[in-house]
Design a protein around this motif. Structure first.
Motif, PDB file in Angstrom:
ATOM      1  N   GLU A 114      -3.147   6.280 -22.845  1.00 13.67           N
ATOM      2  CA  GLU A 114      -2.618   6.208 -21.482  1.00 13.67           C
ATOM      3  C   GLU A 114      -3.538   5.399 -20.578  1.00 13.67           C
ATOM      4  N   ILE A 115      -4.840   5.641 -20.677  1.00 12.93           N
ATOM      5  CA  ILE A 115      -5.793   4.893 -19.851  1.00 12.93           C
ATOM      6  C   ILE A 115      -5.763   3.414 -20.213  1.00 12.93           C
ATOM      7  N   THR A 116      -5.698   3.115 -21.509  1.00 14.02           N
ATOM      8  CA  THR A 116      -5.638   1.717 -21.948  1.00 14.02           C
ATOM      9  C   THR A 116      -4.398   1.027 -21.392  1.00 14.02           C
ATOM     10  N   LEU A 117      -3.242   1.691 -21.488  1.00 13.54           N
ATOM     11  CA  LEU A 117      -2.013   1.094 -20.977  1.00 13.54           C
ATOM     12  C   LEU A 117      -2.047   0.936 -19.456  1.00 13.54           C
ATOM     13  N   LEU A 118      -2.661   1.885 -18.764  1.00 16.93           N
ATOM     14  CA  LEU A 118      -2.792   1.754 -17.306  1.00 16.93           C
ATOM     15  C   LEU A 118      -3.669   0.559 -16.938  1.00 16.93           C
ATOM     16  N   VAL A 119      -4.775   0.387 -17.644  1.00 19.29           N
ATOM     17  CA  VAL A 119      -5.687  -0.727 -17.361  1.00 19.29           C
ATOM     18  C   VAL A 119      -5.012  -2.063 -17.677  1.00 19.29           C
ATOM     19  N   VAL A 120      -4.349  -2.138 -18.838  1.00 21.92           N
ATOM     20  CA  VAL A 120      -3.647  -3.374 -19.197  1.00 21.92           C
ATOM     21  C   VAL A 120      -2.563  -3.680 -18.163  1.00 21.92           C
ATOM     22  N   GLY A 121      -1.824  -2.662 -17.735  1.00 23.13           N
ATOM     23  CA  GLY A 121      -0.801  -2.858 -16.712  1.00 23.13           C
ATOM     24  C   GLY A 121      -1.383  -3.356 -15.407  1.00 23.13           C
ATOM     25  N   ALA A 122      -2.533  -2.819 -15.020  1.00 20.81           N
ATOM     26  CA  ALA A 122      -3.188  -3.259 -13.784  1.00 20.81           C
ATOM     27  C   ALA A 122      -3.652  -4.711 -13.893  1.00 20.81           C
ATOM     28  N   VAL A 123      -4.240  -5.061 -15.032  1.00 14.25           N
ATOM     29  CA  VAL A 123      -4.704  -6.441 -15.222  1.00 14.25           C
ATOM     30  C   VAL A 123      -3.520  -7.413 -15.189  1.00 14.25           C
ATOM     31  N   VAL A 124      -2.438  -7.070 -15.871  1.00 14.43           N
ATOM     32  CA  VAL A 124      -1.240  -7.920 -15.875  1.00 14.43           C
ATOM     33  C   VAL A 124      -0.706  -8.065 -14.447  1.00 14.43           C
ATOM     34  N   ALA A 125      -0.672  -6.976 -13.698  1.00 14.72           N
ATOM     35  CA  ALA A 125      -0.180  -7.022 -12.318  1.00 14.72           C
ATOM     36  C   ALA A 125      -1.034  -7.940 -11.455  1.00 14.72           C
ATOM     37  N   VAL A 175       0.832  -1.207   0.000  1.00 15.97           N
ATOM     38  CA  VAL A 175       0.000   0.000   0.000  1.00 15.97           C
ATOM     39  C   VAL A 175       0.867   1.258   0.000  1.00 15.97           C
ATOM     40  N   ILE A 176       2.000   1.223   0.675  1.00 16.17           N
ATOM     41  CA  ILE A 176       2.913   2.379   0.647  1.00 16.17           C
ATOM     42  C   ILE A 176       3.437   2.594  -0.770  1.00 16.17           C
ATOM     43  N   VAL A 177       3.825   1.508  -1.440  1.00 16.94           N
ATOM     44  CA  VAL A 177       4.310   1.613  -2.817  1.00 16.94           C
ATOM     45  C   VAL A 177       3.206   2.152  -3.730  1.00 16.94           C
ATOM     46  N   ILE A 178       1.990   1.641  -3.576  1.00 22.57           N
ATOM     47  CA  ILE A 178       0.856   2.121  -4.379  1.00 22.57           C
ATOM     48  C   ILE A 178       0.610   3.600  -4.102  1.00 22.57           C
ATOM     49  N   TYR A 207       0.534   9.162  -5.914  1.00 19.88           N
ATOM     50  CA  TYR A 207       0.952  10.556  -5.728  1.00 19.88           C
ATOM     51  C   TYR A 207       1.707  11.049  -6.956  1.00 19.88           C
ATOM     52  N   GLN A 208       2.630  10.236  -7.452  1.00 22.37           N
ATOM     53  CA  GLN A 208       3.396  10.642  -8.633  1.00 22.37           C
ATOM     54  C   GLN A 208       2.501  10.787  -9.859  1.00 22.37           C
ATOM     55  N   LEU A 209       1.539   9.895 -10.007  1.00 19.85           N
ATOM     56  CA  LEU A 209       0.619  10.000 -11.144  1.00 19.85           C
ATOM     57  C   LEU A 209      -0.222  11.269 -11.041  1.00 19.85           C
ATOM     58  N   TYR A 210      -0.782  11.502  -9.886  1.00 19.25           N
ATOM     59  CA  TYR A 210      -1.644  12.663  -9.685  1.00 19.25           C
ATOM     60  C   TYR A 210      -0.862  13.958  -9.820  1.00 19.25           C
ATOM     61  N   ASP A 211       0.353  13.952  -9.300  1.00 21.35           N
ATOM     62  CA  ASP A 211       1.183  15.151  -9.315  1.00 21.35           C
ATOM     63  C   ASP A 211       1.574  15.566 -10.729  1.00 21.35           C
ATOM     64  N   GLY A 245       5.311   6.539 -11.741  1.00 27.46           N
ATOM     65  CA  GLY A 245       4.226   6.282 -10.802  1.00 27.46           C
ATOM     66  C   GLY A 245       3.377   5.093 -11.184  1.00 27.46           C
ATOM     67  N   ALA A 246       3.091   4.955 -12.473  1.00 27.15           N
ATOM     68  CA  ALA A 246       2.275   3.819 -12.921  1.00 27.15           C
ATOM     69  C   ALA A 246       2.986   2.503 -12.660  1.00 27.15           C
ATOM     70  N   LEU A 247       4.289   2.494 -12.845  1.00 25.19           N
ATOM     71  CA  LEU A 247       5.073   1.292 -12.582  1.00 25.19           C
ATOM     72  C   LEU A 247       5.032   0.953 -11.096  1.00 25.19           C
ATOM     73  N   MET A 248       5.119   1.961 -10.248  1.00 24.26           N
ATOM     74  CA  MET A 248       5.061   1.717  -8.804  1.00 24.26           C
ATOM     75  C   MET A 248       3.674   1.227  -8.374  1.00 24.26           C
ATOM     76  N   VAL A 249       2.620   1.810  -8.945  1.00 26.07           N
ATOM     77  CA  VAL A 249       1.268   1.348  -8.631  1.00 26.07           C
ATOM     78  C   VAL A 249       1.106  -0.107  -9.063  1.00 26.07           C
ATOM     79  N   SER A 250       1.602  -0.427 -10.252  1.00 24.11           N
ATOM     80  CA  SER A 250       1.497  -1.780 -10.786  1.00 24.11           C
ATOM     81  C   SER A 250       2.248  -2.784  -9.903  1.00 24.11           C
ATOM     82  N   ILE A 251       3.463  -2.468  -9.531  1.00 22.58           N
ATOM     83  CA  ILE A 251       4.244  -3.375  -8.678  1.00 22.58           C
ATOM     84  C   ILE A 251       3.592  -3.501  -7.302  1.00 22.58           C
ATOM     85  N   GLY A 252       3.104  -2.405  -6.763  1.00 24.48           N
ATOM     86  CA  GLY A 252       2.414  -2.466  -5.473  1.00 24.48           C
ATOM     87  C   GLY A 252       1.163  -3.333  -5.530  1.00 24.48           C
TER      88      GLY A 252
END
Length: 161
Positions: free
Chosen positions: A62-73, A41-44, A49-53, A130-137
């Motif tokens: 971008e949204i498609t890649l974020l969703v695909v990254g989340a599904v893969v994670a 949760v800290i990593v997420i 924060y980095q994404l929002y900032d 940030g997206a990479l950190m959210v995905s790994i988290g």
């Protein structure tokens, strides 16, 4: 690579190495919910924060890649958690990923970095940092929840009724 992505890359590499070292060796599983979700949760949170900032307006790619990254994670997290080895020793529960879990983690990281590369080629910078950190988290949180579930079932199997 810009100077701003170097710290992100170093943080991600450090997290991945620390997690792999810990999860490849037999580790006692603390039966606390905080131990399961605290680190991921800290990593997420840092990733969000980095994404929002930096990225308030997101396009379709971008949204498609974020969703695909989340599904893969999430899929990789479930798969890794399912192949994790869980044992009960002297009344305590231990776990490790083992070689199959390592293989899934490596494949996940290769695919996730490939998505970041595709995002870079498409000009969708949101797929790194940030997206990479959210995905790994999210991946680590999913793994932890599946392993915790397996551990609970392992304890119930050995508990006299």
């Amino acid at each position: 690579m810009s100077l701003g992505t170097v710290p992100n890359a170093l943080v991600v590499i450090a997290i991945v190495i620390a997690v792999l070292v810990r999860r490849l060796s037999w580790t006692e599983l603390e039966n606390s919910d905080a131990d399961v979700w605290r680190g991921p949760v800290i990593v997420i949170g840092i990733g969000i924060y980095q994404l929002y900032d930096r990225h308030l307006g997101l396009g379709g790619a971008e949204i498609t890649l974020l969703v695909v990254g989340a599904v893969v994670a999430l899929v990789a997290g479930v798969a890794t958690g399912r192949v994790a080895q869980v044992e009960r020793r002297a009344g305590k529960v231990f776990y490790r990923l083992g070689i199959p879990g390592l293989g899934i983690m490596v494949a996940y990281l290769v695919v996730r970095l490939g998505l970041a590369g595709v995002g870079h080629l498409l000009g969708a910078s949101v797929t790194t940092g940030g997206a990479l950190m959210v995905s790994i988290g999210a991946n680590l949180l999913t793994q932890s929840l599946v392993i915790q579930s397996k551990a609970t079932h392992t304890v119930e199997e050995y508990t006299p009724q």
